[in-house]
Scaffold this active site. Structure first.
Site, PDB file in Angstrom:
ATOM      1  N   HIS A 134     -43.360  -2.303  35.385  1.00 32.56           N
ATOM      2  CA  HIS A 134     -43.760  -3.103  34.227  1.00 32.56           C
ATOM      3  C   HIS A 134     -42.860  -4.331  34.079  1.00 32.56           C
ATOM      4  CE1 HIS A 134     -43.295  -3.906  29.804  1.00 32.56           C
ATOM      5  NE2 HIS A 134     -44.593  -4.058  29.920  1.00 32.56           N
ATOM      6  N   GLU A 144     -43.899  -6.868  36.507  1.00 29.83           N
ATOM      7  CA  GLU A 144     -45.123  -7.517  36.035  1.00 29.83           C
ATOM      8  C   GLU A 144     -44.774  -8.700  35.108  1.00 29.83           C
ATOM      9  OE1 GLU A 144     -47.191  -7.363  32.246  1.00 29.83           O
ATOM     10  OE2 GLU A 144     -47.497  -5.310  32.950  1.00 29.83           O
ATOM     11  N   HIS A 145     -43.872  -8.465  34.156  1.00 33.45           N
ATOM     12  CA  HIS A 145     -43.467  -9.560  33.260  1.00 33.45           C
ATOM     13  C   HIS A 145     -42.846 -10.709  34.042  1.00 33.45           C
ATOM     14  CE1 HIS A 145     -43.280  -8.246  28.833  1.00 33.45           C
ATOM     15  NE2 HIS A 145     -44.013  -7.332  29.435  1.00 33.45           N
ATOM     16  N   GLU A 156     -40.854  -4.907  22.896  1.00 36.86           N
ATOM     17  CA  GLU A 156     -42.134  -4.281  23.242  1.00 36.86           C
ATOM     18  C   GLU A 156     -42.002  -2.751  23.165  1.00 36.86           C
ATOM     19  OE1 GLU A 156     -43.623  -5.305  27.159  1.00 36.86           O
ATOM     20  OE2 GLU A 156     -45.541  -4.290  26.835  1.00 36.86           O
TER      21      GLU A 156
END
Lengths: 429, 449
Positions: free
Chosen positions: A67, A70-71, A142
């Protein structure tokens, strides 16, 4: 270049596997304004133990790294790729699941320009210590946002209960602590291993000319060089069939308690048509047992044990699978008692052909409805393809299901010992 | 309803370009038909509108729940759902929304287009009939709604109201509206008040229902591979309103926001949460029908509508204070709302940055690329929205709520014509009214076994 037509659905899919191993699919959708494209790698939060490309030693990487990657892929030397898309009238996004990371855009403007941006940004990583550090604050927020979300907590809590070792139990975003350890070198190592074109699928759907788009992608790829493709070695510890924990209660500041129940799949190692048949059978059975037109639903609703948030689903990927049922409830323990009783009672009766047919009709209708959505088609097609299934087989497979298929699933999947419960209860002050 | 009026059997066509939208008045209801081959389903959307008010807000919410729970022929939820399943899993749901100071009940139904089914069953006519029954032939017991259904749906509605508290983003938004519009109907929650639910009797609810189908503005959208003539015929056949149905035009809301702000209201609340929720409400004094509405769209886009917007770039990308920092606006009330999830300790800093972004816009500090990107994105957004049947009906329904007659082309043209000066002029009108901050105490989610 290949082409498959699905007459009943009035759809034609064009596809090709390029020399570097990338699989490209194009679906023409006439009458739509929007073109939607996803570029997806078969790599997600569960792939945390593997042999890096070209190395001999296995590595274990920090939780949440897929993840995080991905960012960070959006950031380049010249700035943020989000901005490039929006300058070109497209909106971009990305998401990470247990075993996929997808990058996507939608546009009603210039498709080729945005497609180039999508392919190029995913294939040209740029990670620095400084930008990696900056992201930790953003992802930290997040994570906190999800921590405060009772629906997420109860869903994830249930998965944690099911698994002893399998990394599906690790939160996709990791924790603030685990992401603190991530370095740019970790990111490059994961990137090199999992972002090889042979591990990826590009899917484009919209009011486009399929052949022209396929050729355009081919051109783009033929100008780049990649390492030879290698089989990716991933490692998973042996997972027992039993659940790790049969019940968990999380206290949060909520007014209505939540309860989810799940059944862990004992043998989640199917692929292809076998997997599709199994997945659709369990979902059909859930619909028959607990769908809105079922006697059970009516009883649960009347007794105030469920409300409109009640839902259920079965999902299986290579290595893990589970069904879950749940939602808001006034009485989490009453909910568990009633549902598990209903499942047991269902096992004792023979399956009624009428409700089987009705549930199947409903499922077919729901699938047709989903095909209105280019997002659904691209995302689900990719998920199916990574599991050697074809999305457009769903209707024929539904039509081929029989009562005995569903009966088998009922006896084998919904076992008492495979059941677990997670509840969110109101915090005592 | 603009130049097409409310007279019977009059038909008008507009926006022939992007969507083929026809309107027909039948029995005091407006039937909107959109002929398109792009979907594998046919969608029906009924919109039933009245001004939101303290007296009826909870009743109306309960009514939406009751209507989707049965009909005269299928007098329980189970029977109704079975009938839907038999129609190849037709979906039916009733939902509530606030559009400006209106409380709108939306009843949506979607059925598979029979041409994609193996044994081509005629589902469309049956679907039409079922939808009309949901609105016009509810399950009764004597002269009122079936008590059993009302009782169940009361419980469901109460749970829905309570669940707002559990979703902290929604909760903070609700609290902001209550504080900011404390003397205006817009403060009311679309699901009503939890403590009023139990006291509504079946009789009272049924009396209110009769008022609704007699006087409310009702619009029906039918979208799919259909023919308008056939749909109009089916509507005539199935939708039979009582003779005294007459839309109550005195009910149309035209609430101009005149309230001037002398001081920003700042409200704090503390809960046991990990992340603070910052919500800020601005008055814009511009609504859908106004000429500077397009400039407001562009203002919101530059301010916080997208991932290239000032809020995202400064609060998230530059300062790493948040995962989300965005603004949205309400077209009919004319409000802009900012929301961001932040560390409680960063409150002052985040508010300062957000206020600065607004000041920058007032001063005209808008780059060419911010300006052009925003317009391109808005254009993209509206085209994407109308790719979806519900999105399309919502875009078209704005005209009904605002009493305008703007085609999608006109709408896009309006955005195109906006200049930077227009945006600056709007930015100067936009005024911060209230800040609501849900502070975190930070131990949420303790686990025990």
């Amino acid at each position: 270049m290949g082409m498959k037509t699905f007459d009943q659905l009035d759809e034609t899919l064009h596809y090709e596997e390029l020399p570097n191993g990338l699989k490209v699919y194009v679906l023409e959708k006439k009458g739509f304004n929007k073109t939607y494209a996803t570029f997806t790698t078969h790599y997600g939060s569960v792939d945390n133990h593997f042999k890096p490309l070209g190395k001999d030693e296995n590595v274990k990487v920090p939780d949440g790294i897929a993840h995080f990657l991905e960012h960070k892929l959006f950031e380049k030397e010249h700035g943020d790729v989000f901005q490039d898309f929006s300058k070109q009238g497209a909106s971009a996004n990305a998401f990470t699941t247990f075993n996929r990371t997808a990058y996507l855009f939608s546009t009603t403007g210039d498709v080729k320009k945005n497609l180039t941006t999508l392919i190029d940004f995913v294939q040209e990583p740029y990670f620095t210590e400084k930008t990696v550090e900056k992201e930790k604050g953003i992802i930290g927020q997040e994570i906190r946002m999800y921590d405060d979300n009772p629906d997420w907590r109860v869903y994830f809590g249930l998965i944690e209960n099911m698994y002893h070792h399998h990394p599906v139990k690790i939160d996709i975003a990791g924790t603030e602590k685990s992401i603190a350890k991530i370095t740019k070198d970790d990111l490059y190592e994961c990137y090199e291993t999992f972002y090889h074109p042979s591990n990826m699928i590009l899917f484009i759907v919209g009011p486009i000319d399929a052949k022209e788009i396929l050729n355009f992608v081919k051109d783009n790829q033929s100008q780049k060089s990649f390492k030879e493709k290698e089989h990716i070695e991933r490692f998973f510890d042996e997972e027992p069939q039993t659940v790790a924990k049969s019940k968990k209660v999380i206290e949060m500041t909520v007014q209505t308690p939540k309860c989810y129940m799940g059944y862990k799949e004992a043998t989640p190692n199917r692929q292809g048509k076998e997997l599709m048949k199994h997945e659709l059978s369990v979902n059909l059975l859930l619909e028959m047992m607990f769908g809105k037109s079922s006697p059970n639903y009516e009883t649960l609703y009347e007794e105030g044990l469920i409300d409109q948030t009640f839902s259920f689903d079965y999902t299986e990927e290579n290595g893990f699978g589970f069904s879950m049922l749940g939602g808001d409830t006034r009485s989490p323990d009453g909910f568990v008692e009633r549902i598990s009783g209903m499942v047991e009672a269902f096992k004792q009766q023979s399956i009624d052909e009428g409700s089987f047919n009705r549930a199947r009709k409903k499922k077919i209708g729901a699938f047709l409805r989903s095909l209105n959505s280019p997002e659904f088609i691209a995302n689900q097609f990719t998920r199916y393809a990574f599991n050697e299934m074809d999305l457009f087989d769903v209707i024929p497979v539904f039509e081929s299901l029989t009562v005995p298929d569903v009966e088998e699933v009922l006896q084998n999947h919904f076992k008492k010992e495979a059941m677990t419960v997670c509840q969110v209860q109101k915090k005592k002050s | 309803m603009g130049k097409l009026g409310c007279r019977h059997n009059e038909r008008g066509t507009y926006s022939m370009g992007i969507v083929n939208h026809k309107k027909t008045n039948l029995h005091g209801m407006t039937v909107h038909t959109i002929e398109t081959k792009k979907y594998k389903t046919t969608s029906f959307i009924l919109q039933v509108k009245e001004p939101i008010n303290e007296k009826n807000v909870t009743k109306r919410a309960l009514l939406a729940y009751v209507l989707q729970s049965g009909t005269k022929d299928f007098p329980s939820s189970k029977e109704l759902r079975s009938a839907l399943d038999d129609l190849y899993g037709a979906t039916l749901n009733a939902d509530l929304s606030k559009k400006g100071e209106n409380q709108v009940i939306s009843i949506r139904m979607e059925v598979a287009n029979e041409k994609f089914l193996s044994n081509s069953e005629p589902v469309l006519d049956k679907a039409f009939h079922l939808l009309s029954q949901v609105l016009l032939a509810p399950p009764l017991e004597g002269d009122v709604f079936k008590e059993g259904i009302v009782k169940k749906e009361k419980r469901s509605l109460k749970q829905q109201i309570e669940s707002i508290y559990d979703d902290k983003m929604r909760y903070a938004n609700k609290r902001l509206l209550e504080e900011m519009y404390d003397t205006e109907p817009y403060r009311l929650n679309v699901y009503g008040n939890g403590d009023e639910v139990d006291s509504i009797s079946s009789k009272e609810l049924f009396d209110y229902y009769q008022e609704v189908i007699r006087n409310d503005k009702i619009d029906l959208y039918v979208i799919g591979d259909i023919s308008t003539d056939e749909m109009v015929e089916k509507v005539s056949k199935h939708f039979r309103f009582s003779k005294d149905r007459k839309e109550d035009e005195t009910k149309a809301v035209n609430a101009r926001d005149e309230k001037r702000i002398s001081e920003v209201k700042e409200i704090f609340e503390e809960q046991d949460v990990q992340q603070g929720k910052l919500h800020m409400g601005y008055r814009t004094y511009t609504t859908y029908a106004d000429d500077d509405y397009f400039a407001l769209q562009v203002f919101n886009g530059i301010f916080g509508g997208f991932s290239h917007s000032k809020l995202f770039m400064n609060v998230r990308e530059k300062e790493s204070l948040a995962y989300y920092a965005a603004s949205r606006f309400e077209s009919h009330k004319g409000a802009v709302f900012v929301m961001s999830g932040i560390e409680t300790a960063n409150y002052e800093k985040a508010v300062k940055i957000i206020k600065e972004q607004h000041e920058e816009m007032k001063k005209g500090n808008i780059t060419d690329s911010e300006f052009e990107q925003t317009k391109a994105m808005i254009n993209n957004q509206v085209l994407e929205t109308i790719d979806h049947p519900i999105g399309l009906s919502e875009v078209l329904y704005h005209n009904v709520v605002a009493g305008t007659d703007r085609s999608i082309e006109e709408w896009m043209e309006g955005i195109k014509r906006v200049t930077k000066d227009d945006v600056v002029a709007v930015a100067k009108k936009v005024t911060l009214d209230t800040i609501f901050f849900l502070k975190g105490a930070g131990t949420n989610g303790n686990e025990n076994v």
